[in-house]
Design a protein around this motif. Structure first.
Motif, short mmCIF file in Angstrom:
data_model
loop_
_atom_site.label_atom_id
_atom_site.label_comp_id
_atom_site.label_asym_id
_atom_site.label_seq_id
_atom_site.Cartn_x
_atom_site.Cartn_y
_atom_site.Cartn_z
N LEU B 601 0.73 -1.32 0.20
CA LEU B 601 0.20 0.00 0.13
C LEU B 601 0.70 1.16 -0.08
O LEU B 601 0.57 2.28 -0.83
CB LEU B 601 -0.95 0.02 1.18
CG LEU B 601 -2.01 -1.04 1.09
CD1 LEU B 601 -2.76 -0.98 2.60
CD2 LEU B 601 -2.94 -0.81 -0.09
N VAL B 604 2.32 1.98 -3.33
CA VAL B 604 1.23 2.49 -4.18
C VAL B 604 1.24 4.00 -4.09
O VAL B 604 1.15 4.83 -4.87
CB VAL B 604 0.01 2.08 -4.16
CG1 VAL B 604 -1.21 2.44 -4.87
CG2 VAL B 604 -0.12 0.23 -4.70
N ILE B 607 4.08 5.73 -5.44
CA ILE B 607 4.20 5.81 -7.01
C ILE B 607 2.98 7.16 -7.46
O ILE B 607 3.39 7.63 -8.07
CB ILE B 607 3.16 4.49 -7.59
CG1 ILE B 607 4.25 3.42 -7.53
CG2 ILE B 607 2.84 4.59 -9.05
CD1 ILE B 607 3.63 1.88 -7.73
N VAL B 608 1.78 6.89 -6.64
CA VAL B 608 1.00 8.07 -7.22
C VAL B 608 1.32 9.49 -6.82
O VAL B 608 1.15 10.55 -7.61
CB VAL B 608 -0.51 8.02 -6.43
CG1 VAL B 608 -1.51 9.04 -6.73
CG2 VAL B 608 -1.09 6.76 -6.84
N SER B 610 4.68 10.62 -5.56
CA SER B 610 5.70 10.96 -5.77
C SER B 610 6.01 12.16 -7.07
O SER B 610 5.25 11.94 -7.91
CB SER B 610 6.62 9.91 -6.26
OG SER B 610 7.92 10.41 -6.47
N GLN B 611 6.73 13.24 -6.75
CA GLN B 611 7.14 14.19 -7.83
C GLN B 611 8.19 13.85 -8.85
O GLN B 611 8.61 14.23 -9.58
CB GLN B 611 7.47 15.48 -7.23
CG GLN B 611 6.26 16.03 -6.60
CD GLN B 611 5.13 16.43 -7.32
OE1 GLN B 611 5.15 16.71 -8.48
NE2 GLN B 611 3.96 16.24 -6.76
N SER B 616 8.90 7.11 -8.64
CA SER B 616 7.87 6.35 -8.92
C SER B 616 8.07 4.95 -9.51
O SER B 616 7.40 3.85 -9.11
CB SER B 616 7.20 7.18 -10.04
OG SER B 616 6.12 7.93 -9.46
N LEU B 620 7.34 1.24 -7.92
CA LEU B 620 6.68 0.57 -8.86
C LEU B 620 7.36 -0.84 -8.77
O LEU B 620 6.54 -2.13 -8.52
CB LEU B 620 6.82 0.95 -10.39
CG LEU B 620 5.61 0.36 -11.20
CD1 LEU B 620 4.13 0.83 -11.04
CD2 LEU B 620 6.23 0.79 -12.74
N MET B 623 6.41 -2.50 -5.46
CA MET B 623 4.97 -2.94 -5.47
C MET B 623 5.14 -4.19 -6.07
O MET B 623 4.15 -5.45 -5.74
CB MET B 623 4.13 -1.86 -6.36
CG MET B 623 2.59 -2.44 -6.34
SD MET B 623 1.67 -1.64 -7.41
CE MET B 623 2.36 -2.49 -9.11
N PHE B 664 7.92 14.92 -14.94
CA PHE B 664 6.22 15.04 -14.34
C PHE B 664 5.78 16.42 -14.36
O PHE B 664 6.59 17.25 -14.12
CB PHE B 664 6.32 14.35 -13.31
CG PHE B 664 6.23 12.93 -13.01
CD1 PHE B 664 5.88 12.15 -14.37
CD2 PHE B 664 6.43 12.33 -11.76
CE1 PHE B 664 5.95 10.72 -14.41
CE2 PHE B 664 6.08 10.85 -11.81
CZ PHE B 664 5.98 10.10 -12.92
N LEU B 667 2.40 17.88 -9.49
CA LEU B 667 1.01 17.42 -9.10
C LEU B 667 0.77 18.53 -8.30
O LEU B 667 1.02 18.84 -7.11
CB LEU B 667 1.17 16.27 -8.45
CG LEU B 667 -0.15 15.38 -8.29
CD1 LEU B 667 -0.63 15.04 -9.61
CD2 LEU B 667 -0.08 14.19 -7.27
N HIS B 673 -8.18 17.58 -9.55
CA HIS B 673 -7.65 16.61 -8.92
C HIS B 673 -8.69 15.89 -8.05
O HIS B 673 -8.74 14.70 -7.75
CB HIS B 673 -6.33 16.74 -8.35
CG HIS B 673 -5.10 16.91 -9.01
ND1 HIS B 673 -4.56 18.39 -9.34
CD2 HIS B 673 -4.36 16.19 -9.83
CE1 HIS B 673 -3.65 18.19 -10.19
NE2 HIS B 673 -3.61 16.85 -10.42
N ALA B 677 -10.02 12.25 -8.04
CA ALA B 677 -9.56 11.28 -6.99
C ALA B 677 -11.05 10.54 -6.57
O ALA B 677 -11.25 9.43 -5.94
CB ALA B 677 -8.89 12.09 -5.84
N ALA B 680 -11.87 8.08 -8.97
CA ALA B 680 -11.04 6.85 -8.93
C ALA B 680 -11.09 6.13 -7.52
O ALA B 680 -11.44 4.95 -7.38
CB ALA B 680 -9.53 7.42 -8.57
N PHE C 18 -6.70 6.98 -11.20
CA PHE C 18 -6.26 8.16 -10.70
C PHE C 18 -5.02 8.59 -11.91
O PHE C 18 -5.04 9.74 -12.36
CB PHE C 18 -5.90 8.42 -9.64
CG PHE C 18 -5.38 9.75 -8.86
CD1 PHE C 18 -6.58 10.90 -8.92
CD2 PHE C 18 -4.27 10.17 -8.97
CE1 PHE C 18 -6.32 12.07 -8.13
CE2 PHE C 18 -3.97 11.55 -8.58
CZ PHE C 18 -4.80 12.43 -8.32
N MET C 19 -4.24 7.66 -11.85
CA MET C 19 -3.01 7.89 -12.65
C MET C 19 -3.44 8.00 -14.28
O MET C 19 -2.72 8.98 -14.83
CB MET C 19 -1.99 6.95 -12.69
CG MET C 19 -1.37 6.80 -11.29
SD MET C 19 -0.52 8.04 -11.05
CE MET C 19 1.25 7.48 -11.39
#
Lengths: 136, 762, 116
Positions: B601, B604, B607-608, B610-611, B616, B620, B623, B664, B667, B673, B677, B680, C18-19
């Motif tokens: 978790l 994950v 991954i979502v 991180s800048q 990321s 991954l 994970m 990237f 964010l 967002h 969110a 999602a 989301f991604m």
């Protein structure tokens, strides 16, 4: 990443890993393993070698472009499925030799099928990785 | 008969072949096809009615059964007889035209389709030919495709008749299902069952919709005047004798099956009555010869629908005769118009005059047609008009008055188009106009003469044509006689009133631009405008819809898909999910498992949020390893091995390309967002609940048990997963490795192959 | 444990969606990978999980006697894992190529394909 240690190690690791991958491939019918995993391990072995010695070295070592393994493997798998049809059996019927061999167990069409998968997986993953790293 | 039917299609294909030389000759020779067909059908008309059975689609109620009876014969006479005249005429009209072959090929195709319509006994086959006439007429109307108005008219005609045809198909299917057969003759045999069925109204309405759109009845009449953009031979063929009569044919053909009910009669009566009067009135206000003819055609079609709507034997007789009368004089008038247009370059009746002095045979043809149209004795039109009045007379004064008024207007229209250009002094600019070649003026003259001949000797057609048609529509034998003279009676009085009234009106009315613009203005409120408005509304709706849903932004596509899915799934789950827990969910959690899940978790989340791309990608990898460990815990060693190696390769892949990839986009938390969110998380929650819900249910392990029991016995393997892959489901695996190879080839070609310079977009 | 795994699956799906809703192409690919893993776990879990019972026939037997983990989801997932690798590789290369051609990785600016 061209460190001496890795270079030296990869020299021995490559044959070892390849041997291991073949072992995994052959035992797949009885224990965890098989063409997919075996093929992936083999390609990791080559990639490791390429990291340590540079791609051209690995290319030299392989002699042929990995892409050629894909048609060979596909053909092997397909033929092993086709083979029973020459004996008037349906497509993909398993056919085995009577005698058993150590590690592999019965040798039959399924084994050749798995070897085909093994070759395709090596071919595909190495083509992908090599192509990408060459284009950088 | 089938070969005769297919022959025009073959001829059309041959005509479409490009030739370099002798094109005019080929185009002219094509007239032999309708002539041959005409002779063939006349020769065979002794044996009517005949049914020829031809299988088409074996497992469906679709056949090419052909039924040849009096009604078919009448229409075949129009199609091939007038067709011959038209083909001869068109050969001369199109002389030297670059695309004359194309026109003839389409005409031929159209002729074949029309023959199919009037010969098919099977409803579905009839529909196929019906739509084929719409399609071929689309090409014919839009023949001058460099002209925008022409293209527009062709589209309008196709839209109206094509959609009418589709609606009709629904009616056909309903009819076929209700009757249990798609054969028209078999349906007629069980008329009572059909007429008393609850769906009768719907079926009849839908089928009549198809018929009235095709036959240009109010309020769908507007496509016909628009279709006058076609070359004149086409207008003459399609809009006098054939295509628009297809609707009449259908109504007549189905009268024994669906007719003689209040719904049927009243619908037709009202539609036909409104159409005939409205269009006849309209025709007075035009100065373009073709427009006058177009409206008078619509009006004539109205009369036919009207007569079929009355539904008495007198009216059916009148309709049978009038179909022929109208075909003859209207085709003549169109052809005459074509000659005038061809030679003088104008179709404006307010400008043309005195042309009889330069083209006498054409003038005679026009005059004869106008006489037949007016119903002046001894023309065939007189007999037709008499019969119409006899039919209406029995139904009261209102209908009779309607018919008289319509006929007065039609008479004026006929003289306007057929005689006005030839009367009076010759205009100076037309001094040099000369008579065209015989192939052009002979066909109209012949057709017009037939109109007089049949009037003088009605016995020529009484037994051969009229009686069988009457038999086909009404189901009873024809006992009366056709004659010019019926003695002094009320009908004669009506005829006289019509003729005198019409001639007086003809001398009063002077076609002019002012009159014309008046009617153009009035059309702003016509049905055409309403229907075009509806069509434009659809267009606008489609555009807005597309703009909203197909907006080119990937994320909106995904959002729409997700919201729909959440909506549907959520709705369903709201009703059926019990949220109970039972022991199937109770596998205990060990410490190591808890830690693994925690790591999973956390990775994950990294991954979502991180800048950094590297972080990321590293997460991954973590994970993937955690999932790998989950596989290890739960008895999937093969999966664990595969996941592990693939995870390694994925990370290598990302690392290889990472520095070539863009950074990237930072964010930031914006309303977007939060919206994303919510979507999602909502979807994720749904999936979780769904999973738990499924887990409380029993699972069917039959197939697994088969594999477990047989993997060694049948396939000599003890690792069941591997046996499934390489043996039981080996064919799937072949395809899967093929997909893998394709992906690799795709990567290779994306990076290695270079386009030739001119095709490059970089 | 099933409940925990269900939550993990939900999280993977949510994170994946989301991604792929982001404007960055790289995030899009990572989202696809997350979704793929979520789907794999979903199939795995729905086949019912069992500890220490791999679908291997014991050496001294000809077929499985005791309880065992379901081999079908495993076979499905195994090929799915390998193929998703091919897919990822292709997607990554596509992104790379697209980035080189249109000089942006902002999906919102990529929809005007006609102008390139």
């Amino acid at each position: 990443m061209r460190t001496l240690i890795l270079q030296t190690a990869s020299k021995y690791l490559l044959p070892l890993l390849l041997l291991f991958s073949i072992f995994i491939l052959l035992r797949g019918h009885y224990l965890p393993g098989g063409g997919f995993v075996g093929g992936l391990i083999a390609s990791i072995a080559f990639i490791l070698h390429a990291f340590a010695n540079g791609l051209p070295q690995t290319r030299n070592l392989m002699r042929i472009h990995p892409g050629f393994l894909m048609p060979v493997g596909l053909g092997l798998s397909f033929l092993s499925g086709l083979f029973p049809m020459f004996l008037n059996r349906p497509f993909m019927t398993g056919i085995w030799f009577a005698e058993k061999v150590a590690v592999i167990g019965s040798i039959g069409t399924a084994l050749f099928f798995d070897i085909g998968v093994y070759l395709v997986v090596i071919g595909a993953s190495l083509t992908i990785i090599f192509t990408i790293s060459e284009s950088n | 008969m089938l070969i005769a039917l297919l022959f025009p299609f073959l001829a059309a294909a041959l005509l479409a072949l490009p030739v370099r030389e002798k094109r005019d000759l080929i185009v002219r020779l094509s007239a032999l096809v309708p002539l041959g067909l005409l002779s063939f059908f006349i020769y065979n008309s002794q044996q009517t009615p005949t049914m020829q059975r031809n299988a088409w689609l074996r497992d469906m109620p679709v056949s090419l059964d052909l039924y040849f009876d009096g009604l078919s014969f009448l229409f075949i006479l129009l199609i091939t007889g007038i067709g011959t005249a038209i083909f001869v005429y068109a050969g001369a009209y199109m002389k030297g035209h670059a695309y004359s072959q194309r026109l003839m090929a389409f005409l031929m195709l159209f002729m074949g389709a029309m023959l199919g319509v009037v010969l098919s006994d099977n409803l579905i086959a009839l529909f196929v030919f019906w739509e084929l006439t719409s399609i071929s007429s689309f090409f014919l109307i839009g023949f001058n495709n460099e002209n925008e108005a022409s293209r527009k008219s062709a589209l309008t005609a196709l839209a109206v008749t094509g959609s009418g045809g589709l609606v009709m198909l629904i009616g056909f299917i309903g009819l076929g299902e209700v009757a249990g057969t798609y054969s028209i003759q078999e349906i007629i045999a069980q008329r009572d069952a059909v007429v008393n069925h609850t769906a009768y109204g719907w079926i009849t309405g839908l089928i009549l919709f198809g018929a009235i759109t095709k036959s240009a009845q109010f309020p769908f009449h507007f496509w016909l005047p628009g279709a006058m953009k076609a070359p004149t031979p086409v207008s003459a063929y399609l809009h006098s004798a054939t295509m628009v009569k297809a609707g009449i044919y259908l109504i007549a053909r189905l009268t024994p099956a669906l007719g003689d009910t209040p719904f049927w009669n009243q619908t037709l009566l009202v539609l036909g009555g409104v159409t005939m009067l409205y269009a006849a009135f309209q025709s007075l206000f035009h100065k373009d010869m073709k427009s006058i003819l177009a409206y008078s055609t619509v009006s004539a079609l109205g009369i036919l629908v009207f007569l079929l709507g009355i539904g008495t034997s007198a009216s059916i007789l009148a309709a049978s005769v009038f179909i022929l009368v109208h075909g003859l004089y209207k085709a003549t008038l169109f052809l005459v118009t074509g000659i005038v247009d061809h030679e003088t370059g104008s179709r404006d009746v307010s400008q043309l005059s005195g042309l009889r002095k330069v083209m006498l045979p054409v003038a005679i043809a026009g005059l004869l047609a106008a006489i037949s149209n007016a119903g002046i004795p001894p023309s065939f039109g007189f007999i037709g008009k008499d019969l119409i009045y006899e039919a209406t007379e029995l139904k009261g004064h209102l209908l009779t008055a309607l018919a008289v008024l319509t006929n007065i207007f039609l008479l004026v229209a006929g003289f306007l188009a057929g005689w006005k250009p030839f009367a009076g002094p010759l205009q100076p600019e037309h001094q040099k106009v000369h008579l065209p070649e015989m192939a052009m003026w002979l066909p109209p003259l012949l057709l017009a003469s037939l109109g007089i001949l049949f009037g003088l000797f009605p016995q020529l057609i009484e037994k051969t044509i009229v009686a069988p048609v009457f038999q086909s529509i009404s189901g009873t034998a024809f006992t009366g006689h056709l004659a010019l003279w019926h003695g002094f009676n009320f009908v004669l009085l009506l005829s006289s009133i019509t003729i005198v009234g019409g001639l007086v009106l003809y001398f009063i009315i002077k076609p002019s631009t002012a009159l014309n613009s008046f009617i153009v203005k009035s059309e702003k409120f016509g049905p055409k405008v309403i229907l075009t408005g509806i069509a434009n509304g659809f267009d606008l709706f489609a555009r807005l819809y597309t703009k909203f849903f197909q907006n080119g932004y990937l994320r909106y596509y995904i959002i729409f898909i997700m919201l729909t899915l959440i909506g549907l799934l959520g709705f369903e789950m709201w009703h059926y999910t019990t949220l109970e827990t039972n022991n199937r969910l109770a596998t205990e959690v060990t410490f190591y498992e808890g830690v693994t899940i925690f790591i999973l978790l956390v990775s994950v989340v990294i991954i979502v949020f991180s800048q950094s791309r590297l972080a990321s990608v590293a997460a991954l990898g973590v994970m993937g390893l955690a999932i790998c460990i989950v596989f290890v815990f739960y008895s999937a060693p093969d999966l664990a091995m595969t996941q592990f190696t693939i995870d390694t390769l994925t990370v290598i892949l990302f690392v290889l390309v990472l520095y070539k990839l863009p950074k990237f986009i930072p964010l930031r938390f914006t309303p977007h967002h939060i919206r994303d969110a919510v979507i999602a998380l909502g979807f994720g929650a749904l999936i979780s609940i769904l999973t738990l819900e499924v887990l409380t249910k029993n699972v069917n392990r039959e197939i697994s048990e088969f594999y477990a029991a047989n993997s060694y016995v049948l396939a000599k393997g003890k690792n069941v997963v591997n046996v499934i892959l390489v043996d039981f489901r080996g064919a799937d695996t072949i395809v899967e490795i093929a997909v893998l190879s394709i992906a690799a080839i795709g990567v290779f070609s994306l990076l290695k192959l270079r386009l030739p310079k001119k095709e490059r977009i970089e | 444990m099933e409940v925990l795994l269900a939550i993990v699956i939900g999280t993977l799906y949510a994170a994946g969606i989301f991604m792929i809703l982001r404007r960055s192409l790289v995030r899009l690919i990572i989202g696809l990978i997350l979704l793929g893993n979520g789907a794999n776990l979903l199939i795995f879990l729905l086949g019912r999980i069992a500890k220490g019972k791999p679908p291997l026939i014991p050496e001294d037997a000809n077929f499985m006697t005791a309880a065992y983990a379901d081999p079908i989801p495993q076979a499905l997932i195994l090929t799915a894992i390998v193929i998703s690798f091919g897919l990822q590789a292709f997607a990554i290369v596509l992104v790379k190529r697209a980035y080189r051609v249109v000089k942006t990785d902002d999906i919102d600016q990529m929809n005007a394909t006609d102008d390139v």
